[in-house]
Design an enzyme around this catalytic site. Structure first.
Site, PDB file in Angstrom:
ATOM      1  N   ASP A 291      49.998  39.748  28.606  1.00  0.00           N
ATOM      2  CA  ASP A 291      49.113  40.365  29.594  1.00  0.00           C
ATOM      3  C   ASP A 291      49.896  40.701  30.856  1.00  0.00           C
ATOM      4  O   ASP A 291      50.424  39.822  31.527  1.00  0.00           O
ATOM      5  CB  ASP A 291      47.972  39.397  29.916  1.00  0.00           C
ATOM      6  CG  ASP A 291      46.841  40.026  30.714  1.00  0.00           C
ATOM      7  OD1 ASP A 291      47.056  41.075  31.339  1.00  0.00           O
ATOM      8  OD2 ASP A 291      45.743  39.443  30.704  1.00  0.00           O
TER       9      ASP A 291
ATOM     10  N   HIS B   9      46.495  42.593  27.817  1.00  0.00           N
ATOM     11  CA  HIS B   9      45.253  42.039  28.354  1.00  0.00           C
ATOM     12  C   HIS B   9      44.111  42.085  27.350  1.00  0.00           C
ATOM     13  O   HIS B   9      43.310  41.146  27.254  1.00  0.00           O
ATOM     14  CB  HIS B   9      44.881  42.812  29.615  1.00  0.00           C
ATOM     15  CG  HIS B   9      43.668  42.291  30.319  1.00  0.00           C
ATOM     16  ND1 HIS B   9      43.578  41.003  30.808  1.00  0.00           N
ATOM     17  CD2 HIS B   9      42.476  42.885  30.613  1.00  0.00           C
ATOM     18  CE1 HIS B   9      42.389  40.827  31.378  1.00  0.00           C
ATOM     19  NE2 HIS B   9      41.712  41.957  31.271  1.00  0.00           N
TER      20      HIS B   9
ATOM     21  N   SER C 259      38.574  38.310  31.812  1.00  0.00           N
ATOM     22  CA  SER C 259      38.816  39.382  32.769  1.00  0.00           C
ATOM     23  C   SER C 259      37.777  39.312  33.883  1.00  0.00           C
ATOM     24  O   SER C 259      37.625  38.277  34.523  1.00  0.00           O
ATOM     25  CB  SER C 259      38.798  40.733  32.037  1.00  0.00           C
ATOM     26  OG  SER C 259      39.299  41.761  32.857  1.00  0.00           O
TER      27      SER C 259
END
Length: 379
Positions: A320, A350, A156
């Site tokens: 995701d 995610h 991320s």
């Protein structure tokens, strides 16, 4: 928190430490006169100084990647199970380093830190980019005596910094592992961020960012921002299977003022974050994520990825919706990529990169190989 004069002493034991890395001129203008970095280490630096791995945290993470909650650590390690003897980030082989990001609220200089006059920066804290954050990490590496990382990895927001490391400092990264991230912030990601930023700034207790010292801060706005974000971190399938249309306990959501179970779940995560995270840091880091674009000033993201010389491993989470697999597939087109993007199979969306430890651990093992950094180069 301990401030140390000899950062190499930090390689011999656990615990968060803090190091001054000097003043910083920022990418888009402005500066910080003095930056301190909080970091933790696991393992030891070898004689060749080539076995260090940098682990990059995501938005509301910090340097506490592994270990229990305790003094200075409001939550347990966010990737517990991956660091230690015989684990994917094997401390018998590697020195593992993790720092709190510039703009954060767990020991590294951020909006709640004191300025040279001793007042919290608050609204005066400048705009920082992912590149500024990587520059601070490069100074930490210098202080630790790490000229070249055996690997830089993260997911991320952490994946943004890992990739920026490989583009900005190609000669300092042996391997780069990017999980559930992209080469740039997309329009949809920025769109999801906007209501989160507004939720905090429009909280009446925000006070323009200068709420420190007041009895009530913008906890409601931060909680609303977290609720919005958390929906994007999970998948529709998981929420449907886990909560459906069930009420929360004995509450009556149909005309009785009660909540659905999924609403209670979001309330829980909002309250949990408000207890441990600074709203100004949430703003600074969210805008830093919006700044992410490895191609800025470099001829676009494709041209920027041609700079990468590290062995580049890319992975996505198949469910995701915030960082869809196509973004990982783009990174995997880089000449340095070792192959197509790995697919982590998960119903969690995610957050799968944090939850699917077994699959992520196997990807890390494959990317790092069994040989030590020194022996790889000797071959």
């Amino acid at each position: 928190m301990t401030v140390i004069s000899d950062p190499l002493r930090a390689t011999t034991g656990p615990g968060r430490r803090q190091l001054a890395v000097g003043g910083l001129a920022l990418e888009v203008g402005g500066s910080l006169p003095e930056v301190r970095v909080a970091y933790e280490t696991w393992g030891r630096l070898n004689a060749a100084r080539d076995n260090a791995i940098l682990v990059e945290h995501a938005l509301t993470g910090d340097s506490h990647v592994a270990g229990p909650a305790g003094a200075g650590h409001p939550t347990p390690g966010w990737w517990d199970g991956l660091i230690g003897p015989g684990r994917p980030l094997d401390t018998n082989r590697f020195l593992v380093v993790a720092s709190n990001v510039l703009g954060g609220c767990q020991g590294t200089t951020g909006p709640a830190s004191s300025d040279p006059d001793g007042r919290p920066w608050g609204s005066r804290f400048p705009y920082v980019t992912v590149r500024d954050q990587v520059e601070v990490e490069a100074r930490l590496a210098d202080a630790l005596g790490v000229e070249r990382w055996a690997a830089v990895l993260g997911g991320s927001m952490g994946g943004m910094r890992a990739l920026e490391w490989a583009v900005t400092h190609p000669d300092r990264v042996e391997a780069c592992i990017v999980l559930a991230s992209g080469a740039y912030a997309t329009a949809e990601q920025i769109a999801w961020c906007q209501p989160q930023l507004l939720a905090i700034r429009q909280d009446p207790h925000f006070r323009g960012g200068d709420y420190y010292g007041h009895p009530v801060g913008p906890d409601a706005g931060l909680g609303l921002a977290r609720r919005i974000a958390h929906v994007t971190y999970r998948s529709e399938h998981e929420l449907a299977e886990r909560f459906g249309r069930h009420p929360q306990g004995e509450e009556q959501p149909l005309g009785g003022g009660g909540r659905f179970a999924v609403e209670s779940y979001l309330d829980h995560h909002a309250d949990k974050l408000a207890r441990r995270f600074d709203a100004n840091s949430y703003l600074v880091l969210t805008e830093a994520m919006n700044s992410h674009d490895v191609g800025r000033g470099r001829g676009g993201w494709k041209a920027a990825l041609e700079r990468v010389t590290a062995r580049l491993t890319v992975a996505c989470v198949d469910s995701d919706r915030l960082y869809p697999p196509r973004l990982s597939d783009e990174i995997a087109t880089a000449p340095a990529a070792v192959g197509p993007a790995h697919r982590v199979r998960s119903d969690y969306g995610h957050d799968g990169f944090l939850i699917e430890i077994g699959q992520v651990g196997q990807i890390l093992r494959e990317a790092l190989g069994e040989a030590s950094p020194s022996s790889r180069r000797a071959r």
